[in-house]
Design an enzyme around this catalytic site. Structure first.
Site, short mmCIF file in Angstrom:
data_model
loop_
_atom_site.label_atom_id
_atom_site.label_comp_id
_atom_site.label_asym_id
_atom_site.label_seq_id
_atom_site.Cartn_x
_atom_site.Cartn_y
_atom_site.Cartn_z
N SER A 52 77.41 3.07 100.99
CA SER A 52 78.53 2.21 100.27
C SER A 52 78.18 2.17 98.74
O SER A 52 79.72 1.41 97.85
CB SER A 52 78.39 0.85 100.43
OG SER A 52 76.88 0.39 100.38
N SER A 53 77.40 3.37 98.24
CA SER A 53 77.75 2.80 96.23
C SER A 53 77.64 4.20 95.57
O SER A 53 77.55 4.04 94.21
CB SER A 53 75.43 2.96 96.38
OG SER A 53 75.35 4.26 96.70
N GLY A 55 81.30 7.62 95.30
CA GLY A 55 82.15 8.12 95.69
C GLY A 55 83.07 7.62 97.37
O GLY A 55 83.08 6.47 96.94
N TYR A 56 83.73 7.96 98.33
CA TYR A 56 84.62 7.51 98.78
C TYR A 56 83.47 6.19 99.76
O TYR A 56 84.87 5.64 100.11
CB TYR A 56 84.69 8.52 100.02
CG TYR A 56 86.36 8.83 99.74
CD1 TYR A 56 87.32 8.80 99.74
CD2 TYR A 56 85.78 10.18 99.27
CE1 TYR A 56 88.68 9.73 99.09
CE2 TYR A 56 86.40 11.33 98.43
CZ TYR A 56 88.07 10.98 98.78
OH TYR A 56 89.08 11.49 97.66
N VAL A 141 78.14 9.32 104.38
CA VAL A 141 76.76 9.97 103.97
C VAL A 141 77.19 11.35 103.39
O VAL A 141 77.09 12.28 104.63
CB VAL A 141 75.78 9.71 104.77
CG1 VAL A 141 74.45 10.05 103.98
CG2 VAL A 141 75.89 8.39 105.36
N TYR A 230 86.20 16.19 104.77
CA TYR A 230 87.22 16.84 104.02
C TYR A 230 87.51 18.49 104.03
O TYR A 230 87.39 19.16 105.60
CB TYR A 230 86.21 17.04 102.62
CG TYR A 230 87.08 17.70 101.35
CD1 TYR A 230 88.53 17.13 101.01
CD2 TYR A 230 86.63 19.30 101.19
CE1 TYR A 230 89.32 17.92 100.19
CE2 TYR A 230 87.10 19.68 99.98
CZ TYR A 230 88.36 19.79 99.28
OH TYR A 230 88.58 19.50 98.59
N TYR A 240 82.76 26.47 101.42
CA TYR A 240 83.10 25.76 101.81
C TYR A 240 84.05 24.91 103.47
O TYR A 240 82.65 24.90 104.35
CB TYR A 240 84.42 23.85 101.00
CG TYR A 240 83.95 23.00 102.03
CD1 TYR A 240 83.25 21.11 100.70
CD2 TYR A 240 84.84 22.26 102.72
CE1 TYR A 240 82.76 20.83 101.07
CE2 TYR A 240 83.43 20.34 102.99
CZ TYR A 240 83.28 20.23 102.33
OH TYR A 240 83.23 18.66 102.87
#
Length: 399
Positions: A52-53, A55-56, A141, A230, A240
């Site tokens: 929760s801290s 990026g998305y 995460v 992603y 990626y």
């Protein structure tokens, strides 16, 4: 720790300190992007956000609080202030707790390793005691390593292609902030490295969270969970989507299908959400991504959707305020703006044409550098960086 002037120091895309005021302001700027819901919810949904801290995960937490009045628990793993400042996520969490308070939401933040069984027990105890049951779980995460608490084995993720070496161009900055176009070659991962990356970034831990909640009867009827993923452009696919990270994302998507079947018992759903490109602390570590996102912003400008804008859409779909936008594989798609063929053609043309001499004209490097530094609370408009600040701030106390 006494108040002091906090300056950006570090190497490459890793800064060693974070600016508290800048982090607070960046959270406020994100909140300003969130429109109110057309219709307030009849009751506050209970949500658990893992990651929760930053990026998305941060964007999803803020959008849920502001637009749908969620209450619940956010889990993050951040370093407190000490010899250096706290991590940026430490200060962003303090700011997010203030947002929750202003919204009248009972939302608690736990600073602990999401992979640990002890963390799961702590969080599930909180949910059971304070909320009864859970409506939503957002899993976001991005970690470099994971220790499996059941075996004690620590797995290390790698960012490598699979099958063959891959050479690409990437964006860097010198000590004065000038852009550098550099060619880098990534060697292919071996089987063990690829398997370890899946262990870190795949769906096993997400599945364990859902199983633990289900075993304790903490899932409300109609429960929905989403893990963020992603796909990205063909320009970055070798490193990626077709590489070790992509293998982990494939495992995440397979896990979603398995969980979806399991959650039929509570009329629930499990989905992956394919989000669009963004400047995050995780994405800056991937060769080629910085250059690609700089080119993408040069093409799209303000039409590049921020993590908050995408998270507003995510919550609208999760809550039923808007219909699911699913692809043929059942994945939520929040990245259609990025992968529009005309957009990708324009980015590819710039990718082929760019040189060291033209990089500042072809790519939006100033925007990218400001975005990257903003992850640590620097280069945020409206902040006086010559003013001393007290970095020794406490993690939000449980309510």
């Amino acid at each position: 720790m006494a108040a002091r002037v906090v300056s950006p120091t570090g190497r490459g895309f890793l800064l060693l300190d974070a600016h508290p005021t800048g982090c607070f302001r960046s959270v406020a700027d994100m909140v300003a992007q969130i429109p109110p819901a057309a219709q307030p919810p009849q009751r506050r949904p209970v949500a658990l956000v893992i990651g929760s801290s930053a990026g998305y995960g941060l964007a999803a937490t803020l959008a849920g609080l502001q637009r749908h009045g969620i209450e619940g628990v956010g889990v993050a793993f951040e370093r407190p202030p000490g010899r250096r400042t706290g991590t940026a996520g430490w200060y962003r969490t303090i700011a997010t707790e203030a947002v929750a308070t202003e919204a009248g939401s009972d939302f608690t933040f736990v600073n602990a390793d999401a992979f640990a069984d002890t963390t799961k027990v702590e969080v599930l105890d909180l949910i059971e005691k304070r909320f009864g049951q859970l409506d939503f779980l957002v899993y976001s995460v991005a970690a470099p390593r994971r220790t499996d608490p059941r075996t004690g084995t620590t797995y290390q993720s790698v960012i490598k292609p699979i099958g063959a070496a891959h050479t690409t161009r990437t964006l860097e900055f010198d000590s004065d902030g000038a852009p550098i176009l550099r060619e880098v070659t990534a060697q292919p991962a071996d089987e063990a490295e690829a398997a370890d990356t899946v262990q870190v970034m795949g769906g096993e831990d997400w599945s364990r969270w859902v199983a633990a909640l289900q075993e304790r009867n903490l899932l409300r009827t109609g429960f929905r969970t989403v893990a963020l993923s992603y796909i990205g452009s063909s320009l970055t696919s070798a490193i990626y989507r077709d590489g070790t990270i992509g293998a982990a994302k494939v495992h995440l998507e397979r896990t979603a299908r398995e969980l979806d079947e399991r959650l039929a018992a509570v009329d629930g759903r499990a989905l992956t959400s394919v989000n669009g490109a963004a400047v995050t602390q995780a994405s800056t570590a991937i060769p080629g991504i910085a250059l690609y996102v700089s080119l993408l912003h040069a093409v799209l400008g303000d039409a590049l959707q921020s993590p908050v804008e995408q998270s507003v859409q995510l919550w609208d779909q999760l809550t039923g305020a808007a219909p699911f936008d699913l692809d043929e594989q059942g994945r939520l798609r929040l990245d259609r703006w990025e992968l529009d063929p005309a957009v990708q053609a324009a980015v590819a043309e710039r990718w082929r044409a760019i040189t060291q001499e033209t990089i500042a004209e072809v790519a939006d490097v100033d925007w990218f550098r400001a975005q990257f530094r903003g992850l640590y609370g620097f280069d945020v408009p409206g902040v006086d960086y010559a003013e001393p600040v007290d970095p020794d701030l406490e993690w939000p106390a449980p309510r």
